[in-house]
Write a protein that holds these residues in place. Sequence first.
Motif, PDB file in Angstrom:
ATOM      1  N   GLN A 100       0.829  -1.203   0.000  1.00  0.00           N
ATOM      2  CA  GLN A 100       0.000   0.000   0.000  1.00  0.00           C
ATOM      3  C   GLN A 100       0.867   1.258   0.000  1.00  0.00           C
ATOM      4  O   GLN A 100       0.543   2.266  -0.635  1.00  0.00           O
ATOM      5  N   SER A 101       1.989   1.169   0.716  1.00  0.00           N
ATOM      6  CA  SER A 101       2.906   2.303   0.756  1.00  0.00           C
ATOM      7  C   SER A 101       3.392   2.650  -0.640  1.00  0.00           C
ATOM      8  O   SER A 101       3.345   3.814  -1.069  1.00  0.00           O
ATOM      9  N   VAL A 102       3.849   1.646  -1.380  1.00  0.00           N
ATOM     10  CA  VAL A 102       4.342   1.883  -2.738  1.00  0.00           C
ATOM     11  C   VAL A 102       3.226   2.426  -3.625  1.00  0.00           C
ATOM     12  O   VAL A 102       3.435   3.347  -4.432  1.00  0.00           O
ATOM     13  N   GLU A 103       2.027   1.872  -3.483  1.00  0.00           N
ATOM     14  CA  GLU A 103       0.894   2.334  -4.287  1.00  0.00           C
ATOM     15  C   GLU A 103       0.675   3.836  -4.120  1.00  0.00           C
ATOM     16  O   GLU A 103       0.512   4.577  -5.108  1.00  0.00           O
ATOM     17  N   PHE A 104       0.694   4.316  -2.873  1.00  0.00           N
ATOM     18  CA  PHE A 104       0.412   5.736  -2.644  1.00  0.00           C
ATOM     19  C   PHE A 104       1.605   6.623  -2.994  1.00  0.00           C
ATOM     20  O   PHE A 104       1.422   7.757  -3.455  1.00  0.00           O
ATOM     21  N   PHE A 105       2.813   6.130  -2.799  1.00  0.00           N
ATOM     22  CA  PHE A 105       3.964   6.910  -3.258  1.00  0.00           C
ATOM     23  C   PHE A 105       3.922   7.054  -4.781  1.00  0.00           C
ATOM     24  O   PHE A 105       4.254   8.119  -5.325  1.00  0.00           O
ATOM     25  N   ARG A 106       3.523   5.985  -5.478  1.00  0.00           N
ATOM     26  CA  ARG A 106       3.421   6.069  -6.948  1.00  0.00           C
ATOM     27  C   ARG A 106       2.316   7.044  -7.360  1.00  0.00           C
ATOM     28  O   ARG A 106       2.492   7.828  -8.307  1.00  0.00           O
ATOM     29  N   ARG A 107       1.172   6.974  -6.684  1.00  0.00           N
ATOM     30  CA  ARG A 107       0.097   7.917  -6.991  1.00  0.00           C
ATOM     31  C   ARG A 107       0.549   9.352  -6.728  1.00  0.00           C
ATOM     32  O   ARG A 107       0.233  10.276  -7.499  1.00  0.00           O
ATOM     33  N   SER A 108       1.294   9.527  -5.654  1.00  0.00           N
ATOM     34  CA  SER A 108       1.848  10.843  -5.341  1.00  0.00           C
ATOM     35  C   SER A 108       2.755  11.318  -6.472  1.00  0.00           C
ATOM     36  O   SER A 108       2.689  12.472  -6.910  1.00  0.00           O
ATOM     37  N   LYS A 109       3.610  10.417  -6.959  1.00  0.00           N
ATOM     38  CA  LYS A 109       4.508  10.759  -8.082  1.00  0.00           C
ATOM     39  C   LYS A 109       3.723  11.255  -9.278  1.00  0.00           C
ATOM     40  O   LYS A 109       4.086  12.254  -9.924  1.00  0.00           O
ATOM     41  N   ASP A 110       2.636  10.548  -9.607  1.00  0.00           N
ATOM     42  CA  ASP A 110       1.843  10.924 -10.780  1.00  0.00           C
ATOM     43  C   ASP A 110       1.293  12.346 -10.653  1.00  0.00           C
ATOM     44  O   ASP A 110       1.311  13.117 -11.623  1.00  0.00           O
ATOM     45  N   VAL A 111       0.810  12.691  -9.463  1.00  0.00           N
ATOM     46  CA  VAL A 111       0.230  14.023  -9.291  1.00  0.00           C
ATOM     47  C   VAL A 111       1.333  15.091  -9.231  1.00  0.00           C
ATOM     48  O   VAL A 111       1.161  16.202  -9.744  1.00  0.00           O
ATOM     49  N   PHE A 112       2.463  14.770  -8.628  1.00  0.00           N
ATOM     50  CA  PHE A 112       3.581  15.720  -8.660  1.00  0.00           C
ATOM     51  C   PHE A 112       3.993  16.009 -10.106  1.00  0.00           C
ATOM     52  O   PHE A 112       4.342  17.146 -10.447  1.00  0.00           O
ATOM     53  N   MET A 113       3.965  14.983 -10.969  1.00  0.00           N
ATOM     54  CA  MET A 113       4.302  15.204 -12.366  1.00  0.00           C
ATOM     55  C   MET A 113       3.257  16.088 -13.046  1.00  0.00           C
ATOM     56  O   MET A 113       3.596  16.935 -13.882  1.00  0.00           O
ATOM     57  N   GLU A 114       1.991  15.897 -12.695  1.00  0.00           N
ATOM     58  CA  GLU A 114       0.946  16.797 -13.214  1.00  0.00           C
ATOM     59  C   GLU A 114       1.221  18.229 -12.786  1.00  0.00           C
ATOM     60  O   GLU A 114       0.910  19.176 -13.514  1.00  0.00           O
ATOM     61  N   ALA A 115       1.782  18.370 -11.601  1.00  0.00           N
ATOM     62  CA  ALA A 115       2.120  19.700 -11.082  1.00  0.00           C
ATOM     63  C   ALA A 115       3.451  20.205 -11.622  1.00  0.00           C
ATOM     64  O   ALA A 115       3.937  21.260 -11.204  1.00  0.00           O
ATOM     65  N   ASP A 116       4.058  19.446 -12.543  1.00  0.00           N
ATOM     66  CA  ASP A 116       5.328  19.815 -13.174  1.00  0.00           C
ATOM     67  C   ASP A 116       6.444  19.942 -12.143  1.00  0.00           C
ATOM     68  O   ASP A 116       7.263  20.863 -12.201  1.00  0.00           O
ATOM     69  N   ASN A 117       6.466  18.998 -11.202  1.00  0.00           N
ATOM     70  CA  ASN A 117       7.507  19.008 -10.171  1.00  0.00           C
ATOM     71  C   ASN A 117       8.225  17.654 -10.189  1.00  0.00           C
ATOM     72  O   ASN A 117       7.904  16.750  -9.416  1.00  0.00           O
ATOM     73  N   ALA A 118       9.196  17.541 -11.095  1.00  0.00           N
ATOM     74  CA  ALA A 118       9.914  16.269 -11.255  1.00  0.00           C
ATOM     75  C   ALA A 118      10.738  15.920 -10.021  1.00  0.00           C
ATOM     76  O   ALA A 118      10.920  14.741  -9.707  1.00  0.00           O
ATOM     77  N   ASP A 119      11.242  16.946  -9.327  1.00  0.00           N
ATOM     78  CA  ASP A 119      12.052  16.679  -8.133  1.00  0.00           C
ATOM     79  C   ASP A 119      11.249  15.933  -7.080  1.00  0.00           C
ATOM     80  O   ASP A 119      11.696  14.916  -6.542  1.00  0.00           O
ATOM     81  N   ARG A 120      10.059  16.451  -6.773  1.00  0.00           N
ATOM     82  CA  ARG A 120       9.244  15.799  -5.749  1.00  0.00           C
ATOM     83  C   ARG A 120       8.696  14.474  -6.238  1.00  0.00           C
ATOM     84  O   ARG A 120       8.494  13.547  -5.442  1.00  0.00           O
ATOM     85  N   ALA A 121       8.438  14.358  -7.533  1.00  0.00           N
ATOM     86  CA  ALA A 121       7.995  13.071  -8.084  1.00  0.00           C
ATOM     87  C   ALA A 121       9.076  12.020  -7.885  1.00  0.00           C
ATOM     88  O   ALA A 121       8.804  10.891  -7.451  1.00  0.00           O
ATOM     89  N   ALA A 122      10.318  12.393  -8.181  1.00  0.00           N
ATOM     90  CA  ALA A 122      11.435  11.458  -7.998  1.00  0.00           C
ATOM     91  C   ALA A 122      11.637  11.133  -6.522  1.00  0.00           C
ATOM     92  O   ALA A 122      11.941   9.992  -6.161  1.00  0.00           O
ATOM     93  N   THR A 123      11.467  12.140  -5.662  1.00  0.00           N
ATOM     94  CA  THR A 123      11.594  11.908  -4.219  1.00  0.00           C
ATOM     95  C   THR A 123      10.563  10.897  -3.730  1.00  0.00           C
ATOM     96  O   THR A 123      10.867  10.027  -2.914  1.00  0.00           O
ATOM     97  N   ALA A 124       9.338  10.997  -4.252  1.00  0.00           N
ATOM     98  CA  ALA A 124       8.281  10.053  -3.860  1.00  0.00           C
ATOM     99  C   ALA A 124       8.662   8.631  -4.254  1.00  0.00           C
ATOM    100  O   ALA A 124       8.480   7.684  -3.477  1.00  0.00           O
TER     101      ALA A 124
END
Length: 295
Positions: A100-124
């Motif tokens: 579940q942890s990985v699932e939500f970190f991945r979902r977080s990455k997707d939304v960070f990318m929508e927000a055009d924030n590759a740094d935080r997406a990679a951090t997730a």
Amino acid sequence: MSSALEGQKRIKCAEADAYMKNGDKAAKKTLFNWKPEFDVAAAEYDKAAIIYRNFKEYDKAIFAFNKASDCFYKFGTLFNSASALEAIGAIYRDKGEYDQSVEFFRRSKDVFMEADNADRAATALTKAARAVQDTNVNEAVSLYKDALELQLEAERFHMMGDSWRAAVALMAKNERFDDMIETLKKIFPMFDKLEQTQYKNKACLSIIVAQLHKGDTVAADRELQEFQDSAAQFGGSGEGFAAQDLLHAAKEGDQERAKEIVAKSEFTQLENQIARLAKKLPSRIEAQQEDDDLT
């Protein structure tokens, strides 16, 4: 928990419950509120979630962060929406529920990318990898690779230090030599862009170490020639000479000479897990020589 702390928890959780009710009210249409106030609702849910998390009411915190994320998203504050999903990933990690942890970190990455924030997406993704690296090496390696790919594509080279070191350490520790070699080669442009010649030389030497651990002196020799041709400053560097000496010792099956070579600073100052691999190489060379003698 002491009675005083129990009392404080009851008071604060009641406060969080009130925030949740405020959020529910703001998120709905009413006679006096013709359209949902998603910004207000998100803020209320977020305040509730933080309190629940602080007092280890994890299921309630997950529920509240989910609602906050949804409202932030609907209001258009994508960064906050992604941050709430990331918080859920961290809670599941702390609970030991790693899928579940990985699932939500991945979902977080997707939304960070929508927000055009590759740094935080990679951090997730890096957080997801760290969550599972002790239980699922394959997934952790994949997550680290995805994180590095995002940063390379965005040319966020100065933000990559923690990610590539963690990735390479995991690969070296688990003897994932092909993944390690691929990853080190992939980040060569980062070293070039940041003018980190010494780091690139260490990466080249690390690749030679990995090839020799695989018992493949032919591949190690090919890598050495390629680095001498393409990495202009490698051939004349301490790492370049150390690689030549080690490869020669490996070809000769000279364990004692290999011991002397890997004790040099060029090897002991590599990334920790790679330095440990280098230290083991003389035994690997001896075993390979014994195998060759039997054939």
